[in-house]
Design an enzyme around this catalytic site. Structure first.
Site, PDB file in Angstrom:
ATOM      1  N   SER A   1       0.901  -1.172   0.073  1.00  0.00           N
ATOM      2  CA  SER A   1      -0.219   0.132   0.090  1.00  0.00           C
ATOM      3  C   SER A   1       0.998   1.184  -0.045  1.00  0.00           C
ATOM      4  O   SER A   1       2.120   1.111   0.544  1.00  0.00           O
ATOM      5  CB  SER A   1      -1.000  -0.172   1.110  1.00  0.00           C
ATOM      6  OG  SER A   1      -1.528   1.075   1.420  1.00  0.00           O
TER       7      SER A   1
ATOM      8  N   TYR B   1      -2.181  -1.750  10.490  1.00  0.00           N
ATOM      9  CA  TYR B   1      -2.344  -2.055   9.235  1.00  0.00           C
ATOM     10  C   TYR B   1      -1.422  -1.341   8.454  1.00  0.00           C
ATOM     11  O   TYR B   1      -0.610  -2.018   7.652  1.00  0.00           O
ATOM     12  CB  TYR B   1      -3.683  -1.420   8.642  1.00  0.00           C
ATOM     13  CG  TYR B   1      -3.621  -1.358   7.146  1.00  0.00           C
ATOM     14  CD1 TYR B   1      -4.098  -2.531   6.489  1.00  0.00           C
ATOM     15  CD2 TYR B   1      -3.433  -0.250   6.307  1.00  0.00           C
ATOM     16  CE1 TYR B   1      -4.066  -2.661   4.982  1.00  0.00           C
ATOM     17  CE2 TYR B   1      -3.837  -0.531   4.866  1.00  0.00           C
ATOM     18  CZ  TYR B   1      -3.834  -1.557   4.208  1.00  0.00           C
ATOM     19  OH  TYR B   1      -4.017  -1.534   3.096  1.00  0.00           O
TER      20      TYR B   1
END
Length: 255
Positions: free
Chosen positions: A138, A151
């Site tokens: 990401s 995360y």
């Protein structure tokens, strides 16, 4: 025919990857927790492209699942040419209020399963001097991620793992790539407890960028010039400023 193994293939980016590889005439091994959904995906892709699709039902937040998946594939005599580590989860919220089990499951899914699946299949690829691995990370890997702290940390791990392994794989015949998208239109945001960003990218577009970049042997793949600029700025500005900005943005997406 070559075979691609894709985790988290029942929806979103995972499904798009499965469809792209099937269109390119790869046989597939698809993994997810939902057996019924996997069967639907397998049936659709077999009919659409005339390929072989093997399904494996597994919860990759269980630390025993990667070895079970590897053993099952080995017992079936299937050679994996491409591994797409797509399965992952996130959770929006204040870290101090987070549940231990939720954080541990996320770490097991985003870190432990990716590490072990990469290791098991990479070992075989290196022996054959052939293979490709894609890890879906990401743009959050490049910057602080308030209200998504665990995360973001797991995505940073995935990115660094890919970067580090690339140095070990020089002249091995095997390449590793990290796909680092920004917000993407999938079920991910809803499951994480927040709304999709207005500028979220189409999942098919992101998956195609990942596929093409991996096939070209790129190490880091960042879809869209917008996200490339964001990553560039994140490297220049102080972490405290980035954390403040991202934290406010995350709060604006709260359901």
């Amino acid at each position: 025919m070559k075979t691609a193994l894709i985790t988290g293939a029942s929806f979103g980016l995972g499904f798009e990857f499965a469809d792209i590889f099937a269109k390119e005439k790869y046989n597939l091994v698809i993994v997810a927790r939902n057996k019924e959904k996997l069967e639907d995906v397998a049936l659709e892709l077999r009919k659409k492209y005339g390929i072989e699709v093997t399904i494996i039902v597994a919860d990759l937040s269980n630390v025993n699942s990667p070895k079970r998946i590897y053993d099952e594939i080995s017992e079936k005599g299937i050679k994996i040419d491409v591994l797409v580590n797509n399965a992952g989860s996130g959770k929006y919220g204040f870290f101090a209020d987070s549940q231990d089990a939720s954080s541990i499951d996320m770490i097991n899914l985003n870190i432990t399963s990716v590490t072990l699946l990469t290791k098991y299949f990479l070992t075989d690829m290196v022996k054959r001097h052939s293979g490709k691995i894609l890890i879906v990370s990401s743009i959050g890997a490049f910057q602080p991620n308030p209200f998504g702290s665990v995360y973001g940390a797991t995505k940073a791990y995935e990115l660094l793992l890919a970067e580090s392994l690339s140095g070990e794989l020089i002249n091995s015949g095997v390449t590793i790539s990290a796909l680092c998208p920004g917000p993407t239109k999938t079920e991910f945001a809803t499951r994480a407890g927040k709304k999709d960003a207005k500028f979220a990218m189409d999942a098919r577009t992101v998956a195609l960028e990942g596929y093409n970049g991996m096939m070209q042997g790129k190490l880091i793949i960042i879809p869209s010039i917008k996200y490339k600029i964001e990553v560039f700025l994140a490297k220049l500005l102080p972490a405290k400023i980035i954390a403040s900005y991202v934290g406010k943005w995350q709060q604006s997406l709260k359901n």
